[in-house]
Design an enzyme around this catalytic site. Structure first.
Site, mmCIF file in Angstrom:
data_model
loop_
_atom_site.group_PDB
_atom_site.id
_atom_site.type_symbol
_atom_site.label_atom_id
_atom_site.label_comp_id
_atom_site.label_asym_id
_atom_site.label_seq_id
_atom_site.Cartn_x
_atom_site.Cartn_y
_atom_site.Cartn_z
ATOM 1 N N ASP A 120 0.815 -1.213 0.000
ATOM 2 C CA ASP A 120 0.000 0.000 0.000
ATOM 3 C C ASP A 120 0.850 1.266 0.000
ATOM 4 O O ASP A 120 0.444 2.305 -0.522
ATOM 5 C CB ASP A 120 -0.924 0.004 1.225
ATOM 6 C CG ASP A 120 -1.952 -1.117 1.157
ATOM 7 O OD1 ASP A 120 -2.151 -1.678 0.069
ATOM 8 O OD2 ASP A 120 -2.550 -1.427 2.205
ATOM 9 N N GLY A 121 2.042 1.188 0.589
ATOM 10 C CA GLY A 121 2.922 2.356 0.655
ATOM 11 C C GLY A 121 3.333 2.878 -0.706
ATOM 12 O O GLY A 121 3.565 4.081 -0.874
ATOM 13 N N ASN A 216 -4.358 9.048 2.653
ATOM 14 C CA ASN A 216 -4.868 8.283 3.797
ATOM 15 C C ASN A 216 -5.330 9.180 4.938
ATOM 16 O O ASN A 216 -6.506 9.286 5.211
ATOM 17 C CB ASN A 216 -3.804 7.308 4.313
ATOM 18 C CG ASN A 216 -4.028 5.899 3.814
ATOM 19 O OD1 ASN A 216 -4.959 5.635 3.072
ATOM 20 N ND2 ASN A 216 -3.175 4.984 4.215
ATOM 21 N N ASP A 246 -3.926 11.367 23.150
ATOM 22 C CA ASP A 246 -2.667 11.165 22.424
ATOM 23 C C ASP A 246 -2.644 11.900 21.094
ATOM 24 O O ASP A 246 -1.573 12.154 20.543
ATOM 25 C CB ASP A 246 -2.431 9.672 22.183
ATOM 26 C CG ASP A 246 -1.842 8.984 23.400
ATOM 27 O OD1 ASP A 246 -1.544 9.680 24.382
ATOM 28 O OD2 ASP A 246 -1.690 7.746 23.371
#
Length: 375
Positions: A120-121, A216, A246
């Protein structure tokens, strides 16, 4: 919708003769890719430093160059790999390639479509190379997860030939247009009559804006600090909440199956026009992920009483610090990523859910027999 030489077409819709108003919902599978004229150039994206991809990369490039007579674009650092430079047989072919360097060369209007080899990268990286219109992307599953890479390399010649001939199903993956505005105090200089620069110790406020196209997600987090992240979230200019935890994920429907789903968000089909807002470990029992319309403008800033700075990244890259006075503005981009489907947008998505994420995998419950029903 046009992308260089290709056109994304919708299937014709029949309208009723009745005067009663009806709402037509477009079928996602109706979007098709056709070419105005045969494509002549292709960009091949290969995952860097992966020895297992060398042979598929060479086979594909030889096929595109020698069999299909196409102009092949390859990143320079890919061809600088010793395993490629040391191959004398492939060297003669690679001399015909056009090379480029990230952040230096503009590929706009040079490439007709893109082929990705990896996970996917590689698709995320291909998206980052185009800040405006993106050519159609064909992604082969040669990585680890492969949620966004529906094609198998075993039959690459047949698959690539079908794409070159046109009439393939396509899904338009929306992107986020992000502007990071940073405030800095710079020393104010003056120039005297003789041209000498004089420094008087005064400072002036300077603002610098940088834009990104994100496929994304945008992630805002507390970075190395041990304190809670404390950021204000605005929607169309109105403060809607302060995030204490966070961090925060703002994602596209495509990104809903990435970091967002790990943080508890729902999974949204890429054809749904929406933006997802997902907190990361919020210090609140009632802060749930939400979905907002694709047309809104989001703005993220450090809260006035925040104890520390925040950090932001875009599809896991370009990580940078956000200080007081800085802002992050997020809208839906006008330039989606046209992703070529193996079958169609719906079947490909559910196939990825099942194969990659094992969605709703459970041992089947046994049926009741006549004796069990008596109890």
């Amino acid at each position: 919708m046009k992308f260089n030489q290709c056109v994304v077409e919708d299937a014709p819709v029949s309208h009723s003769d009745n005067k009663v108003w009806k709402w037509h919902i477009q079928d996602p599978a109706s979007q098709r890719l056709t070419w105005n004229k045969p494509p002549k150039s292709v960009l091949v994206i290969k995952k860097i430093r992966d020895a297992s991809l060398l042979q598929p990369f060479k086979e594909l490039c030889i096929f595109l160059t020698e069999v299909k007579n196409m102009i092949v674009y390859v990143e320079k650092k890919v061809l600088d790999d010793p395993a490629i430079t040391g191959d004398e047989n492939f060297g003669a072919i690679s001399k015909k390639f056009c090379t480029f360097r990230e952040d230096f060369d503009d590929l706009s209007n040079r490439v007709d479509f893109i082929i990705c080899l990896g996970g996917d990268g590689t698709l995320l990286y291909a998206s980052s190379l185009f800040q405006d219109s993106v050519p159609p992307v064909m992604a082969f599953h040669l990585g680890s997860l492969g949620f966004l890479t529906p094609f198998k390399f075993d039959t690459y010649q047949t698959q690539v030939t079908q794409i070159i001939e046109g009439n393939a199903a396509i899904v338009l993956r929306s992107r986020l247009q992000v502007q990071v505005l940073k405030e800095t105090w710079e020393e104010k200089d003056a120039v005297d009559e003789k041209g000498f620069i004089l420094t008087n110790g005064e400072h002036e406020l300077s603002r610098k804006a940088v834009q990104y196209q994100v496929l994304n997600e945008v992630v805002v987090d507390r970075g190395p600090s041990s304190y809670l992240s404390n950021v204000d979230l605005y929607l169309d200019g109105h403060l809607i909440t302060t995030v204490q935890g966070d961090g925060l994920i703002v994602s596209t429907p495509t990104g809903s199956t990435a970091y967002a789903v790990a943080a508890g968000a729902s999974m949204i089909h890429p054809n749904v026009p929406a933006i997802m807002i997902t907190p990361i470990c919020p210090h609140s029992l009632s802060f749930r992920p939400i979905v907002v319309p694709a047309g809104v403008e989001l703005k993220i800033m450090l809260s006035r009483d925040a104890r520390n700075t925040a950090w932001v990244s875009f599809d896991g890259r370009k990580r940078q610090e956000i200080c007081h006075g800085d802002s992050i503005t997020i809208t839906t981009s006008c330039f989606p990523v046209p992703s070529i489907c193996f079958r169609d947008p719906v079947n490909d998505w559910f196939e990825s859910l099942a194969q990659c994420l094992h969605w709703n995998v459970r041992k089947k419950q046994n049926h009741l027999n006549s004796e069990d029903e008596e109890f």
